[in-house]
Design a protein around this motif. Structure first.
Motif, PDB file in Angstrom:
ATOM      1  N   GLY A   1       0.778  -1.229   0.000  1.00  0.00           N
ATOM      2  CA  GLY A   1       0.000   0.000   0.000  1.00  0.00           C
ATOM      3  C   GLY A   1       0.809   1.278   0.000  1.00  0.00           C
ATOM      4  N   LEU A   2       2.120   1.185   0.153  1.00  0.00           N
ATOM      5  CA  LEU A   2       2.953   2.386   0.209  1.00  0.00           C
ATOM      6  C   LEU A   2       3.349   2.897  -1.172  1.00  0.00           C
ATOM      7  N   GLN A   3       3.155   2.075  -2.191  1.00  0.00           N
ATOM      8  CA  GLN A   3       3.540   2.493  -3.547  1.00  0.00           C
ATOM      9  C   GLN A   3       2.782   3.733  -3.993  1.00  0.00           C
ATOM     10  N   THR A   4       1.533   3.845  -3.569  1.00  0.00           N
ATOM     11  CA  THR A   4       0.703   4.972  -3.999  1.00  0.00           C
ATOM     12  C   THR A   4       0.890   6.209  -3.134  1.00  0.00           C
ATOM     13  N   GLU A   5       1.601   6.083  -2.019  1.00  0.00           N
ATOM     14  CA  GLU A   5       1.763   7.204  -1.092  1.00  0.00           C
ATOM     15  C   GLU A   5       3.108   7.899  -1.227  1.00  0.00           C
ATOM     16  N   VAL A   6       4.029   7.306  -1.948  1.00  0.00           N
ATOM     17  CA  VAL A   6       5.382   7.854  -2.042  1.00  0.00           C
ATOM     18  C   VAL A   6       5.751   8.051  -3.504  1.00  0.00           C
ATOM     19  N   HIS A   7       6.177   9.248  -3.843  1.00  0.00           N
ATOM     20  CA  HIS A   7       6.651   9.519  -5.193  1.00  0.00           C
ATOM     21  C   HIS A   7       8.005   8.843  -5.401  1.00  0.00           C
TER      22      HIS A   7
ATOM     23  N   ILE B   1      17.137   3.457   0.202  1.00  0.00           N
ATOM     24  CA  ILE B   1      17.107   3.001   1.588  1.00  0.00           C
ATOM     25  C   ILE B   1      17.841   1.678   1.746  1.00  0.00           C
ATOM     26  N   THR B   2      17.683   0.778   0.774  1.00  0.00           N
ATOM     27  CA  THR B   2      18.298  -0.550   0.851  1.00  0.00           C
ATOM     28  C   THR B   2      19.696  -0.590   0.247  1.00  0.00           C
ATOM     29  N   ASP B   3      20.256   0.571  -0.088  1.00  0.00           N
ATOM     30  CA  ASP B   3      21.649   0.680  -0.550  1.00  0.00           C
ATOM     31  C   ASP B   3      21.906   0.010  -1.890  1.00  0.00           C
ATOM     32  N   VAL B   4      20.935   0.046  -2.789  1.00  0.00           N
ATOM     33  CA  VAL B   4      21.144  -0.493  -4.138  1.00  0.00           C
ATOM     34  C   VAL B   4      20.858   0.573  -5.183  1.00  0.00           C
ATOM     35  N   PHE B   5      20.827   1.820  -4.768  1.00  0.00           N
ATOM     36  CA  PHE B   5      20.523   2.916  -5.683  1.00  0.00           C
ATOM     37  C   PHE B   5      21.738   3.198  -6.565  1.00  0.00           C
ATOM     38  N   ASP B   6      21.556   3.104  -7.880  1.00  0.00           N
ATOM     39  CA  ASP B   6      22.663   3.347  -8.801  1.00  0.00           C
ATOM     40  C   ASP B   6      22.240   4.212  -9.984  1.00  0.00           C
ATOM     41  N   LEU B   7      21.180   4.995  -9.821  1.00  0.00           N
ATOM     42  CA  LEU B   7      20.679   5.837 -10.896  1.00  0.00           C
ATOM     43  C   LEU B   7      21.548   7.078 -11.033  1.00  0.00           C
ATOM     44  N   ASP B   8      21.985   7.341 -12.239  1.00  0.00           N
ATOM     45  CA  ASP B   8      22.767   8.540 -12.509  1.00  0.00           C
ATOM     46  C   ASP B   8      21.807   9.664 -12.878  1.00  0.00           C
ATOM     47  N   CYS B   9      21.606  10.604 -11.977  1.00  0.00           N
ATOM     48  CA  CYS B   9      20.621  11.658 -12.190  1.00  0.00           C
ATOM     49  C   CYS B   9      21.178  12.983 -11.715  1.00  0.00           C
ATOM     50  N   GLU B  10      20.470  14.037 -12.024  1.00  0.00           N
ATOM     51  CA  GLU B  10      20.885  15.373 -11.630  1.00  0.00           C
ATOM     52  C   GLU B  10      20.612  15.600 -10.147  1.00  0.00           C
ATOM     53  N   ASP B  11      21.175  16.696  -9.650  1.00  0.00           N
ATOM     54  CA  ASP B  11      21.058  16.983  -8.218  1.00  0.00           C
ATOM     55  C   ASP B  11      19.614  17.227  -7.796  1.00  0.00           C
ATOM     56  N   ASP B  12      18.824  17.905  -8.634  1.00  0.00           N
ATOM     57  CA  ASP B  12      17.429  18.169  -8.291  1.00  0.00           C
ATOM     58  C   ASP B  12      16.644  16.870  -8.186  1.00  0.00           C
ATOM     59  N   MET B  13      16.894  15.967  -9.113  1.00  0.00           N
ATOM     60  CA  MET B  13      16.216  14.675  -9.096  1.00  0.00           C
ATOM     61  C   MET B  13      16.638  13.861  -7.879  1.00  0.00           C
ATOM     62  N   ARG B  14      17.916  13.888  -7.573  1.00  0.00           N
ATOM     63  CA  ARG B  14      18.410  13.151  -6.414  1.00  0.00           C
ATOM     64  C   ARG B  14      17.812  13.708  -5.115  1.00  0.00           C
ATOM     65  N   GLU B  15      17.682  15.012  -5.036  1.00  0.00           N
ATOM     66  CA  GLU B  15      17.093  15.620  -3.847  1.00  0.00           C
ATOM     67  C   GLU B  15      15.630  15.208  -3.683  1.00  0.00           C
ATOM     68  N   THR B  16      14.904  15.127  -4.792  1.00  0.00           N
ATOM     69  CA  THR B  16      13.509  14.685  -4.737  1.00  0.00           C
ATOM     70  C   THR B  16      13.413  13.235  -4.275  1.00  0.00           C
ATOM     71  N   ILE B  17      14.299  12.396  -4.811  1.00  0.00           N
ATOM     72  CA  ILE B  17      14.305  10.986  -4.403  1.00  0.00           C
ATOM     73  C   ILE B  17      14.701  10.866  -2.933  1.00  0.00           C
ATOM     74  N   GLU B  18      15.630  11.699  -2.506  1.00  0.00           N
ATOM     75  CA  GLU B  18      16.041  11.693  -1.104  1.00  0.00           C
ATOM     76  C   GLU B  18      14.867  12.044  -0.182  1.00  0.00           C
ATOM     77  N   LYS B  19      14.096  13.030  -0.567  1.00  0.00           N
ATOM     78  CA  LYS B  19      12.922  13.415   0.219  1.00  0.00           C
ATOM     79  C   LYS B  19      11.907  12.287   0.265  1.00  0.00           C
ATOM     80  N   SER B  20      11.700  11.622  -0.846  1.00  0.00           N
ATOM     81  CA  SER B  20      10.774  10.481  -0.886  1.00  0.00           C
ATOM     82  C   SER B  20      11.290   9.336  -0.037  1.00  0.00           C
ATOM     83  N   ALA B  21      12.602   9.143  -0.021  1.00  0.00           N
ATOM     84  CA  ALA B  21      13.184   8.070   0.780  1.00  0.00           C
ATOM     85  C   ALA B  21      12.955   8.320   2.271  1.00  0.00           C
TER      86      ALA B  21
END
Length: 263
Positions: A46-52, A61-81
């Protein structure tokens, strides 16, 4: 929030995300969630629909993040995490393993101590006033006086109460009844030069408060304006007892005396 890791590489940052999150200032109330719990999809139902960017946030969170993205995108993902971690945290702390970790923090007074004098620095527990995110900030519950308080630190006051839930503190005391503190029977007694304030004064204050409250309720309900006009408006600042006497008089039916026959 990534200033502490500004000198680290991306791989070093993602390898220690949970350690970094727990050790960050303002996150002392959180415990570390086991990786086995995070990788079990059933626990995240049920958390898939609550978190961007849910999947990217989970990978971070699980230390397998390997996406090469810009700083703005990374900050958004960090907030979602951070948001995802908080939502999972509310579920984890009511499990057996989660309760054990929170009990350890409770015994060390990591959540603070009750500010009430007669509670003798009783350790507090974090709790939420709502299970819905973005509604209420976290509060602190004292098991001795059974009251709730605001956190002292502004950093802690910004934590969402949904990250702990409304049931955690009660579940903890049910699972660990030995931790339930003995209720304090001591109460503060107002005194003047060592003498207790007369009970009549307290009664008079209570009566005045009740009288004011009754006036407000009558005025809000618009009840009995004809017979309580003086009582409600009190425009001329008349004494309240005079107004009450006017009401009693207005609602009293005069009974004529019995007729007598003179013979």
């Amino acid at each position: 929030m990534m200033d502490d890791f500004a000198s680290e590489t991306d791989s070093d940052y993602t390898s220690y995300w949970r350690d970094w999150f727990i050790s960050s200032r303002g996150n002392e109330y959180f415990c570390e969630i086991d990786e086995e719990y995070l990788t079990d999809r059933f626990n995240l139902t049920g958390l898939q629909t609550e978190v961007h960017y849910y999947q990217h946030a989970l990978d971070l969170i699980t230390d397998v993040f390997d996406l090469d993205c810009e700083d703005d995108m990374r900050e958004t993902i960090e907030k979602s995490a951070r948001h995802l971690y908080g939502l999972v945290h509310a579920r984890y702390i009511v499990t057996t393993r989660g309760l054990v970790k929170m009990v350890e923090k409770f015994k060390k007074s990591d959540f603070g101590k009750c500010p009430r004098v007669h509670c003798d620095s009783q350790p507090l527990l974090p709790m939420g006033l709502s299970d819905v995110p973005y509604q209420k900030s976290v509060k602190l519950y004292c098991g001795r006086c059974e009251d709730i308080y605001n956190p002292k630190s502004s950093r802690h006051a910004q934590i969402d109460g949904a990250y702990f839930g409304t049931s955690f503190h009660n579940i903890l005391f049910q699972v660990y009844p030995a931790l339930i503190p003995q209720k304090s029977r001591r109460r503060y007694e107002p005194r003047v030069f060592g003498f207790r304030v007369h009970a009549g004064a307290a009664l008079a204050r209570w009566q005045a408060e009740e009288r004011t409250d009754m006036r407000k309720r009558l005025k809000d309900a618009n009840i009995g304006l004809d017979t309580t006009k003086l009582f409600i408006e009190d425009i001329d600042g008349q004494d309240s007892e005079t107004n009450e006497e006017a009401i009693i008089k207005a609602n009293t039916v005069e009974v004529p005396p019995p007729s007598t026959t003179v013979r």
